[in-house]
Write an enzyme that holds these catalytic residues in place. Structure first.
Site, PDB file in Angstrom:
ATOM      1  N   SER A 137       0.836  -1.200   0.000  1.00 37.18           N
ATOM      2  CA  SER A 137       0.000   0.000   0.000  1.00 37.18           C
ATOM      3  C   SER A 137       0.870   1.249   0.000  1.00 37.18           C
ATOM      4  O   SER A 137       2.034   1.226   0.412  1.00 37.18           O
ATOM      5  CB  SER A 137      -0.897   0.013   1.248  1.00 37.18           C
ATOM      6  OG  SER A 137      -1.567   1.250   1.396  1.00 37.18           O
ATOM      7  N   TYR A 150      -3.350  -1.351   9.579  1.00 38.54           N
ATOM      8  CA  TYR A 150      -3.194  -1.543   8.141  1.00 38.54           C
ATOM      9  C   TYR A 150      -1.785  -1.165   7.690  1.00 38.54           C
ATOM     10  O   TYR A 150      -1.131  -1.909   6.954  1.00 38.54           O
ATOM     11  CB  TYR A 150      -4.235  -0.694   7.420  1.00 38.54           C
ATOM     12  CG  TYR A 150      -4.319  -0.903   5.936  1.00 38.54           C
ATOM     13  CD1 TYR A 150      -4.906  -2.047   5.400  1.00 38.54           C
ATOM     14  CD2 TYR A 150      -3.853   0.069   5.051  1.00 38.54           C
ATOM     15  CE1 TYR A 150      -5.014  -2.226   4.036  1.00 38.54           C
ATOM     16  CE2 TYR A 150      -3.954  -0.101   3.689  1.00 38.54           C
ATOM     17  CZ  TYR A 150      -4.535  -1.242   3.179  1.00 38.54           C
ATOM     18  OH  TYR A 150      -4.634  -1.416   1.820  1.00 38.54           O
TER      19      TYR A 150
END
Length: 251
Positions: A137, A150
């Site tokens: 990400s 995350y």
């Protein structure tokens, strides 16, 4: 001739979002697919439409990974590529994040990618080499408030990608990571009824290209990293974020 003609690829999280678009694009480019998810009805539908095989796969379970790889080799006789796409996102401030929530995200995102790579290596090596594409990400490379769990899991995926690339290069296995920014998928959409136009308006204030990304765009990057177009690339993060990481504009 498709870019993936004859190649067998396992894609996780393939029932919707980025994984679904990767499956559709890979099939159009000639790949033979094993599509995995926990959303069985949706996953089977995508497999039927793309001519692939579907398998229920909880990426945090070793036995599910063993079954998925076995399905690929039993059905097609080989495995040439893995796209570790499955993941979850939870928004919470660090001070308010329960340990249970943190571990849940790590178990799916980080442990899932670890088990996927480890499970696929013997089959990829037996096929004479192959590719692994991990989905990291934007937040693996920079900060964002509210996504501690995350960000931690995605930064770990990037670290594992680099180590795996070094260890597996001699086996002919290339390992790279995609680092998407905001992409219009069910995972990142804040709720039912929120349109792409509304998301574009939101991210238009943050992203130089003035819109949210599309899952089809991530799929094209996954295709590049899985095909021979990237034959001399391994161990690298590929940012696909509309320029978000480039900096902040005051105007």
């Amino acid at each position: 001739m498709g870019k993936l003609d004859g190649r067998v690829v396992l894609i996780t999280g393939a029932a919707r979002g980025q994984g679904e678009q990767e499956a559709r694009l890979f099939a159009a480019e000639g790949a033979r697919l094993v599509l995995a998810d926990v959303l069985d009805e949706q996953g089977r539908a995508v497999a039927d439409e793309t001519g692939g095989r579907y398998v229920h796969l909880d990426v945090s379970r070793e036995e599910d990974w063993a079954a998925a790889v076995a399905l690929a080799t039993d059905t097609y006789g080989r495995l040439d590529g893995l796209v570790n796409n499955a993941g979850i996102l939870r928004f919470n401030e660090l001070a308010s994040t329960p340990l249970e929530e943190f571990l849940q995200v790590v178990q799916v995102n980080q442990v899932g990618a670890f088990l996927g790579m480890r499970s696929a290596i013997p089959a990829l090596e037996a096929a004479g080499g192959g590719t692994i594409v991990n989905t990291a990400s934007y937040v693996a490379l920079t900060g964002m408030a509210g996504v501690t769990s995350y960000a931690a899991s995605k930064a770990a995926i990037l670290g594992m990608t680099r180590v795996a690339a070094m260890e597996l290069a001699g086996k002919g296995i290339r390992v790279n990571a995609m680092c998407p920014g905001a992409i219009d998928t069910p995972m990142s959409n804040p709720g039912e009824g929120v349109t792409s136009e509304a998301l574009d308006a939101l991210y238009g204030k943050l992203v130089p290209l003035a819109r949210i990304g599309r899952p089809e765009e991530v799929a094209r990057l996954a295709l590049f990293l899985t095909s021979e177009d990237s034959s001399y690339i391994t161990g690298q993060p590929f940012v696909i974020d509309g320029g978000w990481l480039a900096g902040v504009s005051l105007f």
